[in-house]
Design a protein around this motif. Structure first.
Motif, PDB file in Angstrom:
ATOM      1  N   MET A 217     -23.809 -17.135 -28.442  1.00 14.50           N
ATOM      2  CA  MET A 217     -23.720 -18.387 -29.177  1.00 14.50           C
ATOM      3  C   MET A 217     -23.757 -18.122 -30.681  1.00 14.50           C
TER       4      MET A 217
ATOM      5  N   SER B  93     -22.691 -20.017 -34.840  1.00 18.16           N
ATOM      6  CA  SER B  93     -22.674 -21.272 -35.601  1.00 18.16           C
ATOM      7  C   SER B  93     -21.594 -22.241 -35.125  1.00 18.16           C
TER       8      SER B  93
ATOM      9  N   LEU C 156     -22.685 -24.745 -32.665  1.00 19.37           N
ATOM     10  CA  LEU C 156     -23.501 -25.822 -33.233  1.00 19.37           C
ATOM     11  C   LEU C 156     -22.668 -26.862 -33.972  1.00 19.37           C
TER      12      LEU C 156
ATOM     13  N   LEU D  83     -29.964 -31.114 -32.766  1.00 17.57           N
ATOM     14  CA  LEU D  83     -31.010 -30.085 -32.767  1.00 17.57           C
ATOM     15  C   LEU D  83     -31.969 -30.288 -33.929  1.00 17.57           C
TER      16      LEU D  83
ATOM     17  N   HIS E 160     -35.842 -30.867 -33.454  1.00 15.00           N
ATOM     18  CA  HIS E 160     -36.770 -29.862 -33.974  1.00 15.00           C
ATOM     19  C   HIS E 160     -37.696 -30.466 -35.038  1.00 15.00           C
TER      20      HIS E 160
ATOM     21  N   VAL F 175     -32.987 -32.961 -24.961  1.00 17.34           N
ATOM     22  CA  VAL F 175     -33.240 -31.576 -25.354  1.00 17.34           C
ATOM     23  C   VAL F 175     -32.818 -30.641 -24.219  1.00 17.34           C
TER      24      VAL F 175
ATOM     25  N   ALA G 203     -30.336 -27.425 -24.256  1.00 20.08           N
ATOM     26  CA  ALA G 203     -30.798 -26.119 -23.763  1.00 20.08           C
ATOM     27  C   ALA G 203     -29.821 -25.585 -22.713  1.00 20.08           C
TER      28      ALA G 203
ATOM     29  N   LEU H 107     -26.798 -24.245 -24.411  1.00 16.85           N
ATOM     30  CA  LEU H 107     -27.049 -22.994 -25.127  1.00 16.85           C
ATOM     31  C   LEU H 107     -27.061 -21.813 -24.158  1.00 16.85           C
TER      32      LEU H 107
ATOM     33  N   VAL I 199     -36.478 -24.330 -27.833  1.00 15.76           N
ATOM     34  CA  VAL I 199     -35.455 -24.846 -28.747  1.00 15.76           C
ATOM     35  C   VAL I 199     -35.834 -24.484 -30.198  1.00 15.76           C
ATOM     36  N   SER I 200     -37.107 -24.585 -30.532  1.00 10.63           N
ATOM     37  CA  SER I 200     -37.546 -24.208 -31.891  1.00 10.63           C
ATOM     38  C   SER I 200     -37.278 -22.730 -32.160  1.00 10.63           C
TER      39      SER I 200
ATOM     40  N   ILE J 128     -34.884 -20.994 -30.867  1.00  6.93           N
ATOM     41  CA  ILE J 128     -33.434 -20.840 -31.053  1.00  6.93           C
ATOM     42  C   ILE J 128     -33.027 -21.333 -32.448  1.00  6.93           C
ATOM     43  N   VAL J 129     -33.629 -22.459 -32.854  1.00  8.94           N
ATOM     44  CA  VAL J 129     -33.307 -23.043 -34.171  1.00  8.94           C
ATOM     45  C   VAL J 129     -33.578 -22.035 -35.291  1.00  8.94           C
TER      46      VAL J 129
ATOM     47  N   PHE K 293     -30.787 -20.050 -36.607  1.00 14.11           N
ATOM     48  CA  PHE K 293     -29.708 -20.739 -37.338  1.00 14.11           C
ATOM     49  C   PHE K 293     -30.258 -21.690 -38.402  1.00 14.11           C
TER      50      PHE K 293
END
Lengths: 132, 181
Positions: free
Chosen positions: A1, A3, A6, A96, A100, A122, A126, A129, B152-153, B155-156, B159
């Motif tokens: 994965m 950018s 995203l 995201l 987050h 979420v 996931a 991803l 998820v955090s 993974i964040v 990026f």
């Protein structure tokens, strides 16, 4: 994965269809609907316009153990009003970001008329991803 | 601005471009093959079997937790989540003071150890539809809880430029062009 994943639009994740309830619906009917669809979140609308979101977290925090009359209490009294929302064409990165930074598990996706079309969770992100 | 200032400006610009280049990370399966202990996980909130549902829910409300781990003589034996509150408690006539968690929890749930990888946890969550998985030690004592948000955090953080450094609202059709002259 990388950018590029995203920056893909949220619609590529095939978000689930939004389950909507009217803002003056009783809590009893809303909880019944959530159980029926086995979902943790409903979009609350007034004349089809998104005005709130009601989730499992709201049930835990505001409904159970609080002696509310579920038949008389309307969902607008306990919903989270004016929720964050996105459009189907917005980038996954924005969802995201909201999840987050804001700690949200669900984000409603609306159309140009502010009518809920879908909900992105979420878990949807996931799953995407891990496939990439 | 003198020649020296231009030189400094160019150097600054170059170092910024290098930083931007470094941030173009790719997340591979290898990146997720790190043990769960490398995540900054919270201690789990634990209750004993036989605890009343009312006490459990009050604990979840007070600690802002969506999930409780249930133990029997310190051994992990069940999990009780917001989903259980929705499906088994809300809108029912159960007496919450006399009802015990044993009848409402999910018994024998999936569990992981600190050495298991983030990838394993994520795959289990996606496949099983779980949002939380308990991490136990070799004697099945609950140590911590990994949530889908923790992952998820993680993974964040790969990026930051793409996820954290965003304008307040997405640039959408109709707002791409400048208005006015």
């Amino acid at each position: 994965m990388d950018s590029t994943t995203l920056s893909s639009p949220l619609k590529t994740l095939n978000p689930k269809k939004a389950i909507c309830v009217d803002h003056d619906a009783s809590l009893k009917s809303v909880i019944h609907k959530m159980k029926e669809h086995s979902i943790g979140c409903v979009c609350v609308v007034e004349k089809n316009w998104l005005v709130g979101i009601f989730t499992e977290r709201d049930i835990l925090k505001k409904v159970v153990c609080n002696d509310l009359n579920l038949e008389k209490t309307q969902v607008k009294e306990v919903m989270t009003a004016n929720p964050e929302y996105l459009f189907m064409d917005d980038e996954i990165a924005f969802a995201l970001n909201r999840m987050h930074v804001g700690g949200f598990r669900h984000i409603p996706l609306v159309n140009l008329q502010n009518e809920p079309e879908g909900v992105i969770s979420v878990r949807d992100i996931a799953a995407h991803l891990i496939q990439n | 601005m003198g020649e020296l200032d231009f030189q400094e400006f160019d150097d600054e610009l170059r170092s910024m471009e290098e930083l931007m280049e470094e941030s173009k990370t790719t997340l591979s399966n290898e990146s997720l093959k790190v043990p769960l202990k490398s995540l900054n996980l919270k201690r789990a909130v634990v209750v004993e079997v036989g605890t009343s549902i009312k006490k459990c829910i009050e604990k979840m409300q007070a600690r802002h937790f969506g999930c409780l781990l249930v133990v029997k003589e310190t051994q992990y034996c069940g999990i009780f989540t917001e989903r259980d509150v929705l499906l088994k408690v809300a809108g029912t006539d159960h007496d919450l003071e006399t009802s015990k968690i044993d009848d409402f929890m999910t018994p024998d749930p999936v569990q992981l150890e600190m050495e298991d990888t983030i990838e394993t946890a994520l795959r289990l969550m996606v496949k099983g539809g779980y949002r939380h998985i308990c991490i136990v030690d070799e004697r099945d004592h609950p140590l911590s809880l990994v949530s889908i948000k923790n992952i998820v955090s993680f993974i964040v953080e790969f990026f930051p430029q793409d996820v954290l450094n965003l304008p307040p609202h997405p640039i959408r059709m109709g707002t791409k062009n400048r208005e006015g002259g």
